[in-house]
Design a protein around this motif. Structure first.
Motif, PDB file in Angstrom:
ATOM      1  N   GLU A   7       0.831  -1.207   0.000  1.00  0.00           N
ATOM      2  CA  GLU A   7       0.000   0.000   0.000  1.00  0.00           C
ATOM      3  C   GLU A   7       0.863   1.253   0.000  1.00  0.00           C
ATOM      4  OE1 GLU A   7      -2.399  -0.436   3.453  1.00  0.00           O
ATOM      5  OE2 GLU A   7      -3.403  -2.253   2.731  1.00  0.00           O
ATOM      6  N   ASN A   8       1.902   1.255   0.807  1.00  0.00           N
ATOM      7  CA  ASN A   8       2.789   2.414   0.892  1.00  0.00           C
ATOM      8  C   ASN A   8       3.515   2.648  -0.424  1.00  0.00           C
ATOM      9  OD1 ASN A   8       2.079   2.836   3.563  1.00  0.00           O
ATOM     10  ND2 ASN A   8       3.794   1.657   4.380  1.00  0.00           N
ATOM     11  N   MET A   9       3.970   1.556  -1.059  1.00  0.00           N
ATOM     12  CA  MET A   9       4.673   1.692  -2.331  1.00  0.00           C
ATOM     13  C   MET A   9       3.738   2.200  -3.418  1.00  0.00           C
ATOM     14  SD  MET A   9       7.580   1.552  -3.759  1.00  0.00           S
ATOM     15  CE  MET A   9       8.521   0.696  -2.473  1.00  0.00           C
ATOM     16  N   ALA A  10       2.511   1.676  -3.450  1.00  0.00           N
ATOM     17  CA  ALA A  10       1.535   2.118  -4.445  1.00  0.00           C
ATOM     18  C   ALA A  10       1.217   3.602  -4.265  1.00  0.00           C
ATOM     19  CB  ALA A  10       0.262   1.280  -4.338  1.00  0.00           C
ATOM     20  N   ALA A  11       1.071   4.042  -3.012  1.00  0.00           N
ATOM     21  CA  ALA A  11       0.791   5.450  -2.741  1.00  0.00           C
ATOM     22  C   ALA A  11       1.981   6.327  -3.127  1.00  0.00           C
ATOM     23  CB  ALA A  11       0.457   5.642  -1.262  1.00  0.00           C
ATOM     24  N   LEU A  12       3.180   5.812  -2.906  1.00  0.00           N
ATOM     25  CA  LEU A  12       4.388   6.567  -3.229  1.00  0.00           C
ATOM     26  C   LEU A  12       4.511   6.794  -4.731  1.00  0.00           C
ATOM     27  CD1 LEU A  12       6.960   7.722  -1.803  1.00  0.00           C
ATOM     28  CD2 LEU A  12       8.080   5.561  -2.386  1.00  0.00           C
ATOM     29  N   ASN A  46       8.957  21.923  -4.775  1.00  0.00           N
ATOM     30  CA  ASN A  46       8.036  20.804  -4.572  1.00  0.00           C
ATOM     31  C   ASN A  46       8.610  19.526  -5.167  1.00  0.00           C
ATOM     32  OD1 ASN A  46       5.518  19.770  -3.629  1.00  0.00           O
ATOM     33  ND2 ASN A  46       4.777  19.717  -5.733  1.00  0.00           N
ATOM     34  N   ALA A  47       9.252  19.654  -6.328  1.00  0.00           N
ATOM     35  CA  ALA A  47       9.876  18.492  -6.958  1.00  0.00           C
ATOM     36  C   ALA A  47      10.954  17.908  -6.053  1.00  0.00           C
ATOM     37  CB  ALA A  47      10.470  18.880  -8.311  1.00  0.00           C
ATOM     38  N   SER A  48      11.758  18.768  -5.444  1.00  0.00           N
ATOM     39  CA  SER A  48      12.824  18.303  -4.551  1.00  0.00           C
ATOM     40  C   SER A  48      12.262  17.528  -3.376  1.00  0.00           C
ATOM     41  CB  SER A  48      13.644  19.497  -4.050  1.00  0.00           C
ATOM     42  OG  SER A  48      14.337  20.117  -5.111  1.00  0.00           O
ATOM     43  N   MET A  49      11.131  17.983  -2.852  1.00  0.00           N
ATOM     44  CA  MET A  49      10.498  17.285  -1.734  1.00  0.00           C
ATOM     45  C   MET A  49      10.066  15.877  -2.146  1.00  0.00           C
ATOM     46  SD  MET A  49       6.968  18.236   0.263  1.00  0.00           S
ATOM     47  CE  MET A  49       6.014  17.796  -1.210  1.00  0.00           C
ATOM     48  N   HIS A  50       9.423  15.784  -3.315  1.00  0.00           N
ATOM     49  CA  HIS A  50       8.976  14.480  -3.800  1.00  0.00           C
ATOM     50  C   HIS A  50      10.167  13.580  -4.143  1.00  0.00           C
ATOM     51  CE1 HIS A  50       4.685  15.192  -3.885  1.00  0.00           C
ATOM     52  NE2 HIS A  50       4.860  16.347  -4.514  1.00  0.00           N
ATOM     53  N   LEU A  51      11.207  14.146  -4.725  1.00  0.00           N
ATOM     54  CA  LEU A  51      12.388  13.356  -5.078  1.00  0.00           C
ATOM     55  C   LEU A  51      13.070  12.798  -3.831  1.00  0.00           C
ATOM     56  CD1 LEU A  51      13.780  15.636  -7.916  1.00  0.00           C
ATOM     57  CD2 LEU A  51      12.957  13.284  -8.194  1.00  0.00           C
ATOM     58  N   ALA A  52      13.072  13.576  -2.761  1.00  0.00           N
ATOM     59  CA  ALA A  52      13.681  13.106  -1.512  1.00  0.00           C
ATOM     60  C   ALA A  52      12.955  11.868  -1.008  1.00  0.00           C
ATOM     61  CB  ALA A  52      13.645  14.212  -0.471  1.00  0.00           C
ATOM     62  N   ARG A  53      11.635  11.837  -1.152  1.00  0.00           N
ATOM     63  CA  ARG A  53      10.869  10.676  -0.710  1.00  0.00           C
ATOM     64  C   ARG A  53      11.168   9.460  -1.580  1.00  0.00           C
ATOM     65  NH1 ARG A  53       4.751  11.298   0.882  1.00  0.00           N
ATOM     66  NH2 ARG A  53       5.352   9.219   1.608  1.00  0.00           N
ATOM     67  N   GLN A  56      14.576   8.183  -0.570  1.00  0.00           N
ATOM     68  CA  GLN A  56      14.485   7.526   0.733  1.00  0.00           C
ATOM     69  C   GLN A  56      13.895   6.127   0.599  1.00  0.00           C
ATOM     70  OE1 GLN A  56      12.020   9.599   3.543  1.00  0.00           O
ATOM     71  NE2 GLN A  56      12.897   8.543   5.315  1.00  0.00           N
ATOM     72  N   ALA A  57      12.987   5.938  -0.369  1.00  0.00           N
ATOM     73  CA  ALA A  57      12.356   4.640  -0.588  1.00  0.00           C
ATOM     74  C   ALA A  57      13.188   3.738  -1.493  1.00  0.00           C
ATOM     75  CB  ALA A  57      10.975   4.834  -1.206  1.00  0.00           C
ATOM     76  N   SER A  58      14.382   4.204  -1.883  1.00  0.00           N
ATOM     77  CA  SER A  58      15.302   3.433  -2.743  1.00  0.00           C
ATOM     78  C   SER A  58      14.734   3.184  -4.138  1.00  0.00           C
ATOM     79  CB  SER A  58      15.672   2.101  -2.086  1.00  0.00           C
ATOM     80  OG  SER A  58      16.357   2.316  -0.876  1.00  0.00           O
ATOM     81  N   LEU A  59      13.824   4.062  -4.587  1.00  0.00           N
ATOM     82  CA  LEU A  59      13.338   3.987  -5.959  1.00  0.00           C
ATOM     83  C   LEU A  59      14.233   4.789  -6.893  1.00  0.00           C
ATOM     84  CD1 LEU A  59       9.471   4.316  -5.451  1.00  0.00           C
ATOM     85  CD2 LEU A  59      10.814   2.253  -5.867  1.00  0.00           C
ATOM     86  N   LEU A  60      14.797   5.864  -6.378  1.00  0.00           N
ATOM     87  CA  LEU A  60      15.718   6.685  -7.147  1.00  0.00           C
ATOM     88  C   LEU A  60      17.050   6.796  -6.417  1.00  0.00           C
ATOM     89  CD1 LEU A  60      13.528   9.735  -8.327  1.00  0.00           C
ATOM     90  CD2 LEU A  60      13.919   7.554  -9.493  1.00  0.00           C
ATOM     91  N   LYS A  61      18.076   7.144  -7.169  1.00  0.00           N
ATOM     92  CA  LYS A  61      19.375   7.477  -6.596  1.00  0.00           C
ATOM     93  C   LYS A  61      19.771   8.851  -7.102  1.00  0.00           C
ATOM     94  CE  LYS A  61      21.922   5.158 -10.318  1.00  0.00           C
ATOM     95  NZ  LYS A  61      22.895   4.091 -10.677  1.00  0.00           N
ATOM     96  N   VAL A  62      20.663   9.505  -6.396  1.00  0.00           N
ATOM     97  CA  VAL A  62      21.089  10.842  -6.782  1.00  0.00           C
ATOM     98  C   VAL A  62      22.609  10.890  -6.810  1.00  0.00           C
ATOM     99  CG1 VAL A  62      20.895  11.635  -4.387  1.00  0.00           C
ATOM    100  CG2 VAL A  62      20.924  13.305  -6.249  1.00  0.00           C
ATOM    101  N   TYR A  71      19.191  12.865 -10.778  1.00  0.00           N
ATOM    102  CA  TYR A  71      18.366  11.764 -10.286  1.00  0.00           C
ATOM    103  C   TYR A  71      18.143  10.737 -11.391  1.00  0.00           C
ATOM    104  CZ  TYR A  71      17.321  14.834  -6.357  1.00  0.00           C
ATOM    105  OH  TYR A  71      17.428  15.660  -5.249  1.00  0.00           O
ATOM    106  N   SER A  72      18.178   9.462 -11.013  1.00  0.00           N
ATOM    107  CA  SER A  72      17.918   8.365 -11.944  1.00  0.00           C
ATOM    108  C   SER A  72      17.369   7.187 -11.153  1.00  0.00           C
ATOM    109  CB  SER A  72      19.194   7.963 -12.694  1.00  0.00           C
ATOM    110  OG  SER A  72      20.202   7.567 -11.777  1.00  0.00           O
ATOM    111  N   PHE A  73      16.925   6.147 -11.845  1.00  0.00           N
ATOM    112  CA  PHE A  73      16.388   4.975 -11.163  1.00  0.00           C
ATOM    113  C   PHE A  73      17.478   4.299 -10.339  1.00  0.00           C
ATOM    114  CE2 PHE A  73      13.239   4.983 -14.763  1.00  0.00           C
ATOM    115  CZ  PHE A  73      12.142   5.295 -13.969  1.00  0.00           C
ATOM    116  N   ALA A  74      17.095   3.857  -9.150  1.00  0.00           N
ATOM    117  CA  ALA A  74      18.063   3.210  -8.263  1.00  0.00           C
ATOM    118  C   ALA A  74      18.451   1.832  -8.781  1.00  0.00           C
ATOM    119  CB  ALA A  74      17.485   3.093  -6.853  1.00  0.00           C
ATOM    120  N   ARG A  75      17.543   1.185  -9.500  1.00  0.00           N
ATOM    121  CA  ARG A  75      17.821  -0.134 -10.064  1.00  0.00           C
ATOM    122  C   ARG A  75      16.882  -0.362 -11.244  1.00  0.00           C
ATOM    123  NH1 ARG A  75      15.189  -0.312  -5.319  1.00  0.00           N
ATOM    124  NH2 ARG A  75      13.306  -1.596  -5.123  1.00  0.00           N
TER     125      ARG A  75
END
Length: 226
Positions: A7-12, A46-53, A56-62, A71-75
């Protein structure tokens, strides 16, 4: 895994601003927060705030490069998940069908690091028909004939097999609703096509242009008319 994790991942992923930024990253390039804010039609703050999340969820890397943070995909699996979600969207037929040339992203585009769209599906279909790829249990294998064919393009299957990522796998195309080639082999094939100027990337778009040379070589090698 708990259902709350899903649920958390889907919401993210499903939040509109984040979804638009994740979709933009499917072209395989790294972008700054400012650039992604333009894709998402939001402010850089606002973009920076969303990117930080997302980081943090390991969906993106910086990665920092000078004063800029990219920013790009973490995997790879993140990109595949975003593309797979697009396949859940029901196809919508426009009131007046648009000409094929008006839909370049559906004709030929990148799907993260491999070729997709109608052209990508046609190439994959012909690789299967000629026996250069085999499909079994929702996976692709490369028989000796295929290894020899790819070697002619200076693609070393043995070297690709040593990598941790899957060699060749079917990736469901969101516009064609059929499979194109993904994995290290799909990425290597797209790289060779770019190097040989068979295809060219377009600025600020995932659409890919097939050159006259590319059209000729794809017809000679696979009988594909694109």
């Amino acid at each position: 895994m708990e259902t709350t994790d899903l649920e958390n991942m889907a919401a993210l992923i499903g939040e509109p601003v984040r979804a638009r930024m994740l979709w933009a990253l499917l072209d395989g390039r790294a972008y700054t927060a400012t650039e992604l804010s333009l894709f998402a039609d939001t402010s850089p703050q606002n973009a920076s705030m969303h990117l930080a999340r997302l980081v943090q969820a390991s969906l993106l890397k910086v990665n920092a490069q000078g004063r800029h943070r990219y920013y790009s995909f973490a995997r790879d699996e993140v990109a595949y998940a975003i593309e797979a979600l697009a396949n859940l969207v029901p196809p919508q037929a426009p009131e007046k069908p648009l000409p094929e040339k008006a839909l370049p992203i559906k004709h030929c585009r990148t799907c993260y690091d491999h070729l997709a769209g109608k052209a990508g599906v046609m190439i994959t279909d012909n690789l299967l028909q000629k026996g250069y790829l085999h499909e079994q249990d929702n996976a692709f294998t490369v028989p000796p004939a295929g290894q020899q064919w790819f070697a002619g393009l200076h693609i070393d299957i043995a070297a690709l097999q040593k990598k941790r990522r899957v060699l060749a796998r079917p990736c469901l195309d969101w516009s064609e609703r059929r499979y194109h080639l993904a994995g290290t082999l799909g990425a290597a094939l797209l790289n060779k096509m770019l190097e040989a100027d068979w295809v060219r990337s377009t600025q600020h778009s995932r659409a890919v242009v097939i050159t006259a040379t590319g059209q000729q070589r794809l017809y000679e090698l696979l009988g594909v008319q694109v």
